[in-house]
Design an enzyme around this catalytic site. Structure first.
Site, mmCIF file in Angstrom:
data_model
loop_
_atom_site.group_PDB
_atom_site.id
_atom_site.type_symbol
_atom_site.label_atom_id
_atom_site.label_comp_id
_atom_site.label_asym_id
_atom_site.label_seq_id
_atom_site.Cartn_x
_atom_site.Cartn_y
_atom_site.Cartn_z
ATOM 1 N N ILE A 180 0.838 -1.202 0.000
ATOM 2 C CA ILE A 180 0.000 0.000 0.000
ATOM 3 C C ILE A 180 0.868 1.246 0.000
ATOM 4 O O ILE A 180 0.614 2.203 -0.745
ATOM 5 C CB ILE A 180 -0.960 -0.005 1.200
ATOM 6 C CG1 ILE A 180 -1.989 -1.132 1.045
ATOM 7 C CG2 ILE A 180 -1.668 1.342 1.349
ATOM 8 C CD1 ILE A 180 -2.898 -1.310 2.237
ATOM 9 N N GLU B 196 -13.070 1.516 17.343
ATOM 10 C CA GLU B 196 -14.124 1.547 16.324
ATOM 11 C C GLU B 196 -15.317 0.681 16.741
ATOM 12 O O GLU B 196 -15.140 -0.373 17.340
ATOM 13 C CB GLU B 196 -13.565 1.046 14.992
ATOM 14 C CG GLU B 196 -12.442 1.900 14.446
ATOM 15 C CD GLU B 196 -11.827 1.299 13.183
ATOM 16 O OE1 GLU B 196 -12.369 0.298 12.649
ATOM 17 O OE2 GLU B 196 -10.801 1.821 12.732
ATOM 18 N N ARG C 161 -4.186 1.210 11.203
ATOM 19 C CA ARG C 161 -4.956 0.765 12.356
ATOM 20 C C ARG C 161 -4.991 1.899 13.376
ATOM 21 O O ARG C 161 -4.014 2.637 13.543
ATOM 22 C CB ARG C 161 -4.334 -0.480 13.004
ATOM 23 C CG ARG C 161 -4.545 -1.767 12.214
ATOM 24 C CD ARG C 161 -6.008 -2.189 12.277
ATOM 25 N NE ARG C 161 -6.252 -3.488 11.661
ATOM 26 C CZ ARG C 161 -6.635 -3.662 10.411
ATOM 27 N NH1 ARG C 161 -6.797 -2.598 9.619
ATOM 28 N NH2 ARG C 161 -6.866 -4.869 9.931
ATOM 29 N N HIS D 250 -13.748 3.866 8.351
ATOM 30 C CA HIS D 250 -12.912 2.704 7.994
ATOM 31 C C HIS D 250 -13.381 2.100 6.660
ATOM 32 O O HIS D 250 -13.781 0.940 6.589
ATOM 33 C CB HIS D 250 -12.950 1.640 9.102
ATOM 34 C CG HIS D 250 -11.779 0.696 9.037
ATOM 35 N ND1 HIS D 250 -11.350 -0.030 10.112
ATOM 36 C CD2 HIS D 250 -10.951 0.340 8.013
ATOM 37 C CE1 HIS D 250 -10.310 -0.780 9.776
ATOM 38 N NE2 HIS D 250 -10.045 -0.564 8.497
#
Length: 346
Positions: free
Chosen positions: A168, A274, A245, A292
């Site tokens: 990523i 979350e 995260r 998210h």
């Protein structure tokens, strides 16, 4: 969904009756259940009175509300061979406990890379250029009264630092380069043949850049790695973007840095608890908050769930896991489980 893109005949796993038990740990889309129903009998802990013979399990994402997969759960499943997990991250799974028991854990890496990288660039631009704030300004009638204030944020001459240069991170870097941004990175080790400067500490990287994009994995090793010192080093013109995260960022330190105007703003797709978001973060006008959704498109999520199905069917048919996590990927563990599987079949 197509079943197991490895040309496994539909009747291959139906030779014995009943179909092998598959423990469902979390909810999943209906189409996933239909695909799995061709090969397994789906069950859950509350309705199954034969947990000792469960060889396969499927788990969902790392959402905070989902059941931790640890010693307590694994002790109930002495015959477990493979746990197929949805998502690239697997923080909630005690992979060491799984490895000790000879359990293969799989995840769904790489499929989401382009989607998350696109989203990250979008979140960075939205944060720097205050796009959500301008949208609210129009919707609430502010434009009828005045022009939207000139923003201090711009991508011009900005230096981008990437914390964690995995797939990523690299995809984000290639996209950011098209904007003419200078790019540097911090990772556990320097990666050769990359055109970007490497910094051995996250604090040093933050000192050198003014946009910090976090793409690190979660877990105790990276917990609160983005702390007060890192944020102060980022500086008053600095912007934090977190798509990794929530645990990676010390939210108390971030709230203090925003309140004291030690950074310019933040774009957050992940949070420490979350789906609960700290009220303080909700109140900052210079913070862009997202639920998210970095990989949350129908196309990508379907492909991720397909890989979950493929891992389960492939292992049940041939004893081959397609994407085992590194902690359970060594050949000896595969051989141990597959030999046990063959003995039981024989």
């Amino acid at each position: 969904m197509k079943a197991a893109g490895r040309s496994i005949p539909q009747n291959r796993l139906k030779a014995s009756s009943p179909l092998p038990l598959l423990l469902v740990v979390d909810q999943f889309p209906e189409e996933v259940g239909l695909a799995l129903g061709n090969y397994f009998t789906l069950t859950n802990i509350s309705e199954c009175d034969d947990t000792a013979n469960i060889r396969f399990a499927i788990s969902g994402s790392d959402d905070a509300g989902n059941l931790p997969i640890n010693d307590s759960l694994l002790d109930m499943l002495p015959s477990l061979e493979l746990l197929a997990s949805f998502g690239a991250g697997y923080d909630r799974i005690d992979v060491s406990a799984a490895a000790r028991r000879g359990v293969i854990v799989t995840n769904t890496p790489n499929i989401h890379v382009d989607e998350v990288a696109d989203f990250t660039i979008g979140l960075m631009i939205a944060t720097v250029r205050q796009i959500p704030q301008a949208d609210r300004f129009v919707r609430t009638g502010g434009w009828l009264k005045s022009s939207f204030p000139l923003g201090a944020g711009t991508l011009r001459d900005r230096r981008l630092g990437i914390a964690g240069l995995g797939q990523i991170g690299k995809a984000v870097a290639s996209r950011a380069a098209s904007f003419g941004m200078q790019i540097a990175y911090h990772a556990r080790n320097e990666q050769n043949r990359l055109p970007y400067p490497y910094y051995g500490s996250l604090e040093d990287l933050s000192e050198a850049v003014d946009v910090l994009v976090v793409t690190l994995p979660g877990g105790e090793e990276t917990r609160h790695l983005v702390n007060s010192n890192v944020l102060s080093a980022l500086g008053q013109n600095g912007v934090l973007i977190n798509v990794s995260r929530g645990s990676v960022v010390d939210e108390d330190a971030l709230i203090s840095a925003l309140r004291e105007e030690r950074i310019l703003g933040a774009g957050l797709d992940v949070f420490s608890d979350e789906p609960r978001v700290r009220p303080e973060l909700l109140g900052f006008p210079n913070v862009v908050l997202q639920p998210h959704i970095g990989s949350a498109t129908i196309r990508t999520r379907r492909a991720m769930w397909q890989l979950v199905v493929d891992n389960l069917v492939s292992w049940a048919a041939d004893g081959k896991a397609i994407t085992p996590v590194p902690e359970t990927s060594w050949p000896e563990l595969h051989s141990f489980i597959y030999n046990r599987l063959n003995r039981e079949k024989g």
